[in-house]
Design a protein around this motif. Structure first.
Motif, PDB file in Angstrom:
ATOM      1  N   LYS A  36       0.842  -1.192   0.000  1.00 15.94           N
ATOM      2  CA  LYS A  36       0.000   0.000   0.000  1.00 15.94           C
ATOM      3  C   LYS A  36       0.875   1.238   0.000  1.00 15.94           C
ATOM      4  CE  LYS A  36      -4.421  -0.867   2.069  1.00 15.94           C
ATOM      5  NZ  LYS A  36      -5.372  -0.418   3.056  1.00 15.94           N
ATOM      6  N   LEU A  93       1.097   4.744   1.515  1.00 14.96           N
ATOM      7  CA  LEU A  93       0.545   5.478   2.650  1.00 14.96           C
ATOM      8  C   LEU A  93       1.513   6.582   3.058  1.00 14.96           C
ATOM      9  CD1 LEU A  93      -0.490   2.360   4.774  1.00 14.96           C
ATOM     10  CD2 LEU A  93      -2.044   3.823   3.471  1.00 14.96           C
ATOM     11  N   THR A  94       1.047   7.508   3.891  1.00 20.46           N
ATOM     12  CA  THR A  94       1.940   8.518   4.444  1.00 20.46           C
ATOM     13  C   THR A  94       2.889   7.831   5.416  1.00 20.46           C
ATOM     14  OG1 THR A  94       0.530   9.027   6.334  1.00 20.46           O
ATOM     15  CG2 THR A  94       0.134  10.281   4.300  1.00 20.46           C
ATOM     16  N   ARG A  95       3.861   8.577   5.898  1.00 23.68           N
ATOM     17  CA  ARG A  95       4.800   8.007   6.878  1.00 23.68           C
ATOM     18  C   ARG A  95       4.086   7.587   8.157  1.00 23.68           C
ATOM     19  NH1 ARG A  95       8.555  12.587   5.074  1.00 23.68           N
ATOM     20  NH2 ARG A  95       9.838  11.508   3.538  1.00 23.68           N
ATOM     21  N   GLU A  96       2.952   8.217   8.427  1.00 24.64           N
ATOM     22  CA  GLU A  96       2.141   7.868   9.606  1.00 24.64           C
ATOM     23  C   GLU A  96       1.164   6.737   9.288  1.00 24.64           C
ATOM     24  OE1 GLU A  96       2.263  11.150   8.421  1.00 24.64           O
ATOM     25  OE2 GLU A  96       3.971  11.569   9.726  1.00 24.64           O
ATOM     26  N   GLN A  97       1.303   6.151   8.097  1.00 26.62           N
ATOM     27  CA  GLN A  97       0.479   5.049   7.598  1.00 26.62           C
ATOM     28  C   GLN A  97      -0.993   5.433   7.488  1.00 26.62           C
ATOM     29  OE1 GLN A  97       1.339   1.151   9.070  1.00 26.62           O
ATOM     30  NE2 GLN A  97       3.533   1.539   9.155  1.00 26.62           N
ATOM     31  N   LYS A  98      -1.225   6.623   6.962  1.00 29.86           N
ATOM     32  CA  LYS A  98      -2.573   7.103   6.644  1.00 29.86           C
ATOM     33  C   LYS A  98      -2.664   7.269   5.126  1.00 29.86           C
ATOM     34  CE  LYS A  98      -3.278   9.578  10.981  1.00 29.86           C
ATOM     35  NZ  LYS A  98      -3.560   8.419  11.711  1.00 29.86           N
ATOM     36  N   ASP A 147       9.386   8.715  -2.611  1.00 27.63           N
ATOM     37  CA  ASP A 147       8.946   8.586  -1.217  1.00 27.63           C
ATOM     38  C   ASP A 147       9.292   9.852  -0.441  1.00 27.63           C
ATOM     39  OD1 ASP A 147       8.146   5.920  -1.672  1.00 27.63           O
ATOM     40  OD2 ASP A 147      10.130   5.162  -1.145  1.00 27.63           O
ATOM     41  N   SER A 202       5.567   9.925   1.571  1.00 26.12           N
ATOM     42  CA  SER A 202       4.812   8.671   1.569  1.00 26.12           C
ATOM     43  C   SER A 202       5.779   7.507   1.410  1.00 26.12           C
ATOM     44  CB  SER A 202       3.793   8.669   0.422  1.00 26.12           C
ATOM     45  OG  SER A 202       4.448   8.674  -0.817  1.00 26.12           O
ATOM     46  N   PHE A 248       4.104   0.270   2.087  1.00 27.34           N
ATOM     47  CA  PHE A 248       3.985  -0.509   3.315  1.00 27.34           C
ATOM     48  C   PHE A 248       3.365  -1.848   2.979  1.00 27.34           C
ATOM     49  CE2 PHE A 248       4.119   3.854   4.648  1.00 27.34           C
ATOM     50  CZ  PHE A 248       4.942   3.824   5.762  1.00 27.34           C
ATOM     51  N   GLU A 252       0.986  -4.785   3.555  1.00 28.34           N
ATOM     52  CA  GLU A 252      -0.329  -4.915   4.179  1.00 28.34           C
ATOM     53  C   GLU A 252      -0.425  -6.269   4.857  1.00 28.34           C
ATOM     54  OE1 GLU A 252      -3.691  -5.712   1.581  1.00 28.34           O
ATOM     55  OE2 GLU A 252      -4.733  -4.072   2.579  1.00 28.34           O
TER      56      GLU A 252
END
Length: 110
Positions: free
Chosen positions: A45, A47-52, A91, A96, A99, A101
């Motif tokens: 996936k 995602l942002t570094r905060e995994q959003k 990145d 981002s 990640f 999943e």
């Protein structure tokens, strides 16, 4: 825009048209679930570094960063081997990353 005719490979706007369509494709999937079909098969996936989930601005920065990486003969992708955080140029530009999943089955067993 073209007198009702389809854009052909000889038309000067054709490369720009392909870039826009490619960005819309990747941007849509990255901002709506974080995965293209191929990424879903490999369980990755974006995602942002905060995994959003990323937003459209981040998707554009990621797309442009990846294009620059390709234009530099892949140096932006090879950068992951020298960067301690294992980030490619796109990145870093977009804030981002990819990640893995984890399946819900594995999450429940922990």
């Amino acid at each position: 825009f073209n007198g009702g005719q389809a854009l052909t490979g000889e038309h000067f706007l054709y490369p720009f048209y392909l870039l826009v369509i490619s960005f819309i494709f990747f941007g849509w999937f990255w901002t709506h679930g974080g995965q293209t079909l191929g990424m879903r098969a490999w369980k990755f996936k974006v995602l942002t570094r905060e995994q959003k989930p990323i937003n459209w601005r981040q998707a554009l920065l990621r797309f442009c960063g990846a294009l620059i990486s390709w234009l530099m003969l892949g140096c932006g992708f090879l950068w992951i081997f020298t960067n301690r955080k294992r980030e490619a140029w796109h990145d870093r530009f977009s804030g981002s990353g990819l990640f893995f999943e984890q399946s819900k089955k594995h999450q429940r067993n922990r």
